[in-house]
Design an enzyme around this catalytic site. Structure first.
Site, mmCIF file in Angstrom:
data_model
loop_
_atom_site.group_PDB
_atom_site.id
_atom_site.type_symbol
_atom_site.label_atom_id
_atom_site.label_comp_id
_atom_site.label_asym_id
_atom_site.label_seq_id
_atom_site.Cartn_x
_atom_site.Cartn_y
_atom_site.Cartn_z
ATOM 1 N N SER A 22 -65.424 -17.226 12.874
ATOM 2 C CA SER A 22 -65.547 -17.982 14.129
ATOM 3 C C SER A 22 -66.186 -19.359 13.943
ATOM 4 O O SER A 22 -65.758 -20.316 14.594
ATOM 5 C CB SER A 22 -66.307 -17.163 15.172
ATOM 6 O OG SER A 22 -65.495 -16.087 15.577
ATOM 7 N N LYS A 71 -69.752 -5.277 22.269
ATOM 8 C CA LYS A 71 -68.864 -5.778 23.320
ATOM 9 C C LYS A 71 -69.017 -5.031 24.654
ATOM 10 O O LYS A 71 -68.721 -5.585 25.703
ATOM 11 C CB LYS A 71 -67.402 -5.716 22.859
ATOM 12 C CG LYS A 71 -67.078 -6.742 21.775
ATOM 13 C CD LYS A 71 -65.600 -6.725 21.435
ATOM 14 C CE LYS A 71 -65.275 -7.663 20.308
ATOM 15 N NZ LYS A 71 -63.840 -7.768 20.037
ATOM 16 N N ASP A 107 -60.062 -11.680 24.064
ATOM 17 C CA ASP A 107 -59.235 -11.001 23.054
ATOM 18 C C ASP A 107 -57.828 -10.767 23.590
ATOM 19 O O ASP A 107 -56.826 -10.974 22.894
ATOM 20 C CB ASP A 107 -59.827 -9.628 22.693
ATOM 21 C CG ASP A 107 -60.976 -9.741 21.705
ATOM 22 O OD1 ASP A 107 -61.030 -10.733 20.959
ATOM 23 O OD2 ASP A 107 -61.826 -8.828 21.687
ATOM 24 N N GLY A 131 -54.030 3.502 17.921
ATOM 25 C CA GLY A 131 -55.457 3.329 18.180
ATOM 26 C C GLY A 131 -55.772 3.368 19.658
ATOM 27 O O GLY A 131 -54.893 3.159 20.510
ATOM 28 N N GLY A 133 -59.314 2.339 20.466
ATOM 29 C CA GLY A 133 -60.667 1.766 20.456
ATOM 30 C C GLY A 133 -60.722 0.556 21.373
ATOM 31 O O GLY A 133 -59.824 0.339 22.202
ATOM 32 N N ALA A 135 -60.276 -2.676 20.906
ATOM 33 C CA ALA A 135 -59.178 -3.645 20.817
ATOM 34 C C ALA A 135 -57.898 -3.043 21.407
ATOM 35 O O ALA A 135 -57.192 -3.703 22.171
ATOM 36 C CB ALA A 135 -58.958 -4.045 19.364
ATOM 37 N N LEU A 227 -53.413 -5.944 14.214
ATOM 38 C CA LEU A 227 -54.556 -6.753 14.684
ATOM 39 C C LEU A 227 -55.435 -7.177 13.500
ATOM 40 O O LEU A 227 -56.203 -8.126 13.589
ATOM 41 C CB LEU A 227 -55.408 -5.977 15.695
ATOM 42 C CG LEU A 227 -54.715 -5.488 16.963
ATOM 43 C CD1 LEU A 227 -55.760 -5.019 17.975
ATOM 44 C CD2 LEU A 227 -53.838 -6.550 17.596
ATOM 45 N N TYR A 229 -56.342 -8.942 10.007
ATOM 46 C CA TYR A 229 -55.838 -10.131 9.290
ATOM 47 C C TYR A 229 -56.420 -10.229 7.879
ATOM 48 O O TYR A 229 -56.124 -11.165 7.151
ATOM 49 C CB TYR A 229 -56.142 -11.413 10.077
ATOM 50 C CG TYR A 229 -57.567 -11.504 10.553
ATOM 51 C CD1 TYR A 229 -58.570 -11.948 9.713
ATOM 52 C CD2 TYR A 229 -57.913 -11.093 11.832
ATOM 53 C CE1 TYR A 229 -59.882 -11.992 10.136
ATOM 54 C CE2 TYR A 229 -59.214 -11.141 12.270
ATOM 55 C CZ TYR A 229 -60.196 -11.595 11.416
ATOM 56 O OH TYR A 229 -61.493 -11.620 11.837
ATOM 57 N N GLY A 250 -53.151 -10.312 12.456
ATOM 58 C CA GLY A 250 -53.957 -10.639 13.633
ATOM 59 C C GLY A 250 -54.676 -11.979 13.585
ATOM 60 O O GLY A 250 -55.514 -12.244 14.442
HETATM 61 P P1 NAP Z 1 -63.011 0.565 17.313
HETATM 62 O O1 NAP Z 1 -63.328 0.429 18.765
HETATM 63 O O2 NAP Z 1 -64.045 1.050 16.370
HETATM 64 O O3 NAP Z 1 -61.709 1.533 17.204
HETATM 65 C C1 NAP Z 1 -61.269 1.968 15.957
HETATM 66 C C2 NAP Z 1 -59.924 2.668 16.110
HETATM 67 O O4 NAP Z 1 -59.467 3.020 14.798
HETATM 68 C C3 NAP Z 1 -59.975 3.975 16.914
HETATM 69 O O5 NAP Z 1 -58.760 4.169 17.589
HETATM 70 C C4 NAP Z 1 -60.150 5.006 15.790
HETATM 71 O O6 NAP Z 1 -59.709 6.310 16.149
HETATM 72 C C5 NAP Z 1 -59.250 4.449 14.740
HETATM 73 N N1 NAP Z 1 -59.593 4.946 13.409
HETATM 74 C C6 NAP Z 1 -60.686 4.619 12.670
HETATM 75 N N2 NAP Z 1 -60.661 5.262 11.475
HETATM 76 C C7 NAP Z 1 -59.531 6.041 11.488
HETATM 77 C C8 NAP Z 1 -58.949 6.932 10.560
HETATM 78 N N3 NAP Z 1 -59.512 7.172 9.372
HETATM 79 N N4 NAP Z 1 -57.785 7.513 10.881
HETATM 80 C C9 NAP Z 1 -57.187 7.276 12.080
HETATM 81 N N5 NAP Z 1 -57.697 6.432 13.012
HETATM 82 C C10 NAP Z 1 -58.857 5.819 12.717
HETATM 83 O O7 NAP Z 1 -62.516 -0.819 16.703
HETATM 84 P P2 NAP Z 1 -61.819 -2.043 17.466
HETATM 85 O O8 NAP Z 1 -62.842 -2.993 17.925
HETATM 86 O O9 NAP Z 1 -60.862 -1.469 18.459
HETATM 87 O O10 NAP Z 1 -61.029 -2.751 16.279
HETATM 88 C C11 NAP Z 1 -59.874 -2.166 15.704
HETATM 89 C C12 NAP Z 1 -59.262 -3.141 14.698
HETATM 90 O O11 NAP Z 1 -58.795 -4.316 15.361
HETATM 91 C C13 NAP Z 1 -60.261 -3.606 13.643
HETATM 92 O O12 NAP Z 1 -59.625 -3.581 12.394
HETATM 93 C C14 NAP Z 1 -60.566 -5.040 14.032
HETATM 94 O O13 NAP Z 1 -60.832 -5.826 12.896
HETATM 95 C C15 NAP Z 1 -59.268 -5.464 14.693
HETATM 96 N N6 NAP Z 1 -59.489 -6.541 15.689
HETATM 97 C C16 NAP Z 1 -58.892 -7.744 15.459
HETATM 98 C C17 NAP Z 1 -59.077 -8.771 16.364
HETATM 99 C C18 NAP Z 1 -58.418 -10.104 16.105
HETATM 100 O O14 NAP Z 1 -58.832 -11.099 16.706
HETATM 101 N N7 NAP Z 1 -57.397 -10.158 15.288
HETATM 102 C C19 NAP Z 1 -59.872 -8.588 17.516
HETATM 103 C C20 NAP Z 1 -60.461 -7.333 17.718
HETATM 104 C C21 NAP Z 1 -60.257 -6.312 16.787
HETATM 105 P P3 NAP Z 1 -60.720 7.386 16.814
HETATM 106 O O15 NAP Z 1 -60.765 7.025 18.269
HETATM 107 O O16 NAP Z 1 -60.079 8.678 16.557
HETATM 108 O O17 NAP Z 1 -62.044 7.231 16.136
#
Ligand code: NAP
Length: 290
Positions: A22, A71, A107, A131, A133, A135, A227, A229, A250
């Site tokens: 950022s 967040k 986002d 997913g 989570g 995002a 998502l 990168y 992403g």
């Molecule tokens: P989060 O809230 O921690 O959610 C993580 C997600 O991944 C959940 O759905 C989780 O499933 C799943 N997961 C984690 N480990 C797993 C595994 N071993 N097998 C299967 N599913 C698994 O994270 P988030 O904030 O949503 O972020 C998710 C991704 O998006 C990250 O990689 C982040 O870097 C990326 N992101 C990118 C941007 C961008 O600007 N490009 C912005 C935001 C996020 P469970 O619910 O079962 O735990």
């Protein structure tokens, strides 16, 4: 840009913040647009978010970005919240107001601008979202609001997907999101899907991982958007391409969520020309690593 007595400060709070890109986005924009602001990362220990926001307010910080894991927690520290951010249940941008900070979620709009810039259409699409989570929740809202026909939301933990699906469907007053257990991907009907990878699986250093490695799944995807990168090309993207689809990472989502925050803080509009300059600078971090 010379730092002087009139320099305003913006920054990022999170835990950790060491790997953030950022500052590249905001300090580059400040230089390009001639704004006297500086953007810094602030590592906030767990339990100190409220102190951090109060301190930022006392110091007159113009704005803050908020990243993992704060967040949702930061919502309790705000003077005001944008209705969309409230619906999504996550805030990634704080904008200074008279009485404190107003929270936004950039986002979702960032992903939309990224998809638009890649000419990816959402309206009328059959979609797969991996997913449930923070995002993925924003993605589900975005796609439901922008007219996706149907979204299969696959998650390792079914109740989380069920919870998000219920919220989004209620929010858009339509049955659009269908929650499923990740392992049941084989029961997605045959078709031609826009797929968004919103889990954290495949993120560096675990670059060889992906939530699904069955080629039959990827045959159904015409466009895949990860998502993640880092790495520049994830396993998910690689499989999509190998099965004939288009694939994107992403980084543009990151770029545009930052640009929207910058626009909110400085009450300006960032040109596509400047967005492209920042994008090339960000891209160099991944493509010139060797
Ligand atoms: P989060 O809230 O921690 O959610 C993580 C997600 O991944 C959940 O759905 C989780 O499933 C799943 N997961 C984690 N480990 C797993 C595994 N071993 N097998 C299967 N599913 C698994 O994270 P988030 O904030 O949503 O972020 C998710 C991704 O998006 C990250 O990689 C982040 O870097 C990326 N992101 C990118 C941007 C961008 O600007 N490009 C912005 C935001 C996020 P469970 O619910 O079962 O735990």
């Amino acid at each position: 840009m010379e730092i002087n007595g009139r320099t305003r400060t913006c920054g990022l709070i999170g835990h950790p913040v060491e790997h953030t890109l950022s500052p590249v986005i905001h300090n580059t924009l400040a230089g390009l647009m001639g704004h006297n602001i500086v953007y810094l990362p602030f590592h906030v220990e767990s339990g100190r978010v409220q102190d951090a926001v109060k301190g930022a307010d006392a110091l007159g910080l113009l704005g803050l970005n908020v990243t993992v894991p704060y967040k949702s927690e930061v919502i309790g520290c705000l003077e005001e919240i944008d209705p969309l951010a409230r619906k999504i249940g996550a805030v990634n941008t704080l904008v200074r107001t008279e009485g404190g900070y107003k929270g936004y979620n950039t986002d979702m709009e960032g992903l939309y601008r990224a998809m638009t810039s890649e000419k990816i259409k959402i309206a009328g699409e059959q979609m797969i979202l991996l997913g449930a989570g923070g995002a993925a929740r924003a993605v589900a809202y975005l796609c439901a609001l922008k007219g996706a026909e149907r979204i299969y939301m696959l998650n390792r933990t079914l109740d989380k997907a069920q919870e998000v699906a219920a919220e989004v469907n209620h929010g858009v007053d339509k049955e659009v999101v269908f929650p499923m257990l990740l392992s049941e991907y084989g029961s997605i009907p045959n078709g031609d899907y826009l797929a968004i990878q919103g889990t954290s699986v495949g993120l560096a250093p675990h670059v060889e991982e992906t939530v699904i490695s069955d080629r039959a799944f990827y045959e159904k995807i015409h466009t895949g958007f990860d998502l993640i990168y880092n790495p520049w090309e994830t396993k998910f993207m690689q499989y999509v391409r190998e099965c004939g689809g288009r694939a994107y990472n992403g980084l543009k989502m990151l770029l545009y969520q930052g640009i929207i925050a910058y626009e909110l803080w400085n009450k300006v509009s960032v040109s596509e020309e400047n967005a492209q300059i920042v994008y090339e600078r960000l891209k160099a971090y991944f493509t010139q690593k060797g």
